[in-house]
Design a protein around this motif. Structure first.
Motif, PDB file in Angstrom:
ATOM      1  N   UNK A 192       0.828  -1.208   0.000  1.00 55.37           N
ATOM      2  CA  UNK A 192       0.000   0.000   0.000  1.00 55.37           C
ATOM      3  C   UNK A 192       0.863   1.259   0.000  1.00 55.37           C
ATOM      4  N   UNK A 193       2.018   1.213   0.640  1.00 52.57           N
ATOM      5  CA  UNK A 193       2.938   2.360   0.605  1.00 52.57           C
ATOM      6  C   UNK A 193       3.440   2.578  -0.821  1.00 52.57           C
ATOM      7  N   UNK A 194       3.815   1.502  -1.499  1.00 51.41           N
ATOM      8  CA  UNK A 194       4.258   1.610  -2.894  1.00 51.41           C
ATOM      9  C   UNK A 194       3.141   2.199  -3.759  1.00 51.41           C
ATOM     10  N   UNK A 195       1.928   1.708  -3.579  1.00 48.13           N
ATOM     11  CA  UNK A 195       0.793   2.209  -4.359  1.00 48.13           C
ATOM     12  C   UNK A 195       0.559   3.691  -4.081  1.00 48.13           C
ATOM     13  N   UNK A 196       0.736   4.117  -2.819  1.00 51.43           N
ATOM     14  CA  UNK A 196       0.560   5.531  -2.471  1.00 51.43           C
ATOM     15  C   UNK A 196       1.592   6.383  -3.196  1.00 51.43           C
ATOM     16  N   UNK A 197       2.846   5.958  -3.177  1.00 54.95           N
ATOM     17  CA  UNK A 197       3.890   6.732  -3.860  1.00 54.95           C
ATOM     18  C   UNK A 197       3.606   6.802  -5.360  1.00 54.95           C
ATOM     19  N   UNK A 198       3.162   5.708  -5.937  1.00 56.66           N
ATOM     20  CA  UNK A 198       2.806   5.715  -7.369  1.00 56.66           C
ATOM     21  C   UNK A 198       1.663   6.688  -7.640  1.00 56.66           C
ATOM     22  N   UNK A 199       0.668   6.747  -6.747  1.00 55.52           N
ATOM     23  CA  UNK A 199      -0.446   7.711  -6.877  1.00 55.52           C
ATOM     24  C   UNK A 199       0.073   9.141  -6.781  1.00 55.52           C
TER      25      UNK A 199
END
Length: 180
Positions: free
Chosen positions: A45-52
């Motif tokens: 979820x942290x990776x997905x947040x950074x991608x967002x």
């Protein structure tokens, strides 16, 4: 690519090497205490947040900066600008926010970083109004907001999770009057 330097910090776009560090920040219950539904985030979820956050830069022309210490290159967390879709009643709006690892609290880093991001929003992006939203009880963030010159505009409830929040705001005119 926007990069901003202050006396102690570099505000920059995100790198792959930032993902595990932000995953550690997001895994700390004390850091996440005042964020959304207060749940810690998994590394995925942290990776997905950074991608967002990176996609927001492309879509909006502004976004959340990675904040690193100039002296060591250590990632402290983030600051920057985002559209607060979670609180539709304030839209259209741009929110300034920050999130730092606990070891960076109490050192003036959030204020220094957010001051630079605020300047970027008003001077480089030409925004007319910037808000900041804090859950009621998050006095540390509200102190930063006051130092930035934001004033309480309203209290309300976030529809998605029922959190009571205070919306602070600063207009371009008030920002420019403070700077002169």
């Amino acid at each position: 690519m926007v990069t901003i330097e202050t006396s102690r910090l570099v505000l920059r776009r995100w790198r792959e090497s930032d993902v595990p560090v932000m995953a550690e920040v997001h895994a700390d219950p004390e850091v996440m205490r005042w964020i959304g539904d207060r749940r810690v985030l998994t590394p995925e979820l942290s990776r997905a947040a950074i991608e967002r956050w990176e996609r927001a830069w492309e879509a909006e022309g502004f976004g959340l900066f990675a904040v690193e210490l100039r002296e060591t290159g250590q990632l402290a967390g983030f600051t920057g600008l985002a559209v607060p879709l979670f609180l539709p009643e304030v839209l259209p709006a741009v929110e300034i926010g920050w999130r730092l690892g606990r070891s960076f609290w109490g050192r003036g880093i959030a204020t220094e970083a957010a001051t630079a991001a605020l300047r970027f929003g008003f001077e480089d992006c030409g925004l007319e109004r910037i808000v900041s939203i804090a859950q009621i009880g998050n006095t540390a963030s509200e102190r930063v907001m006051a130092k930035l010159g934001l004033r309480v505009e309203r209290e309300t409830t976030v529809p998605g999770n029922g959190n009571a929040v205070r919306v602070h705001e600063l207009t371009r005119a008030r920002y420019l009057a403070r700077e002169s």
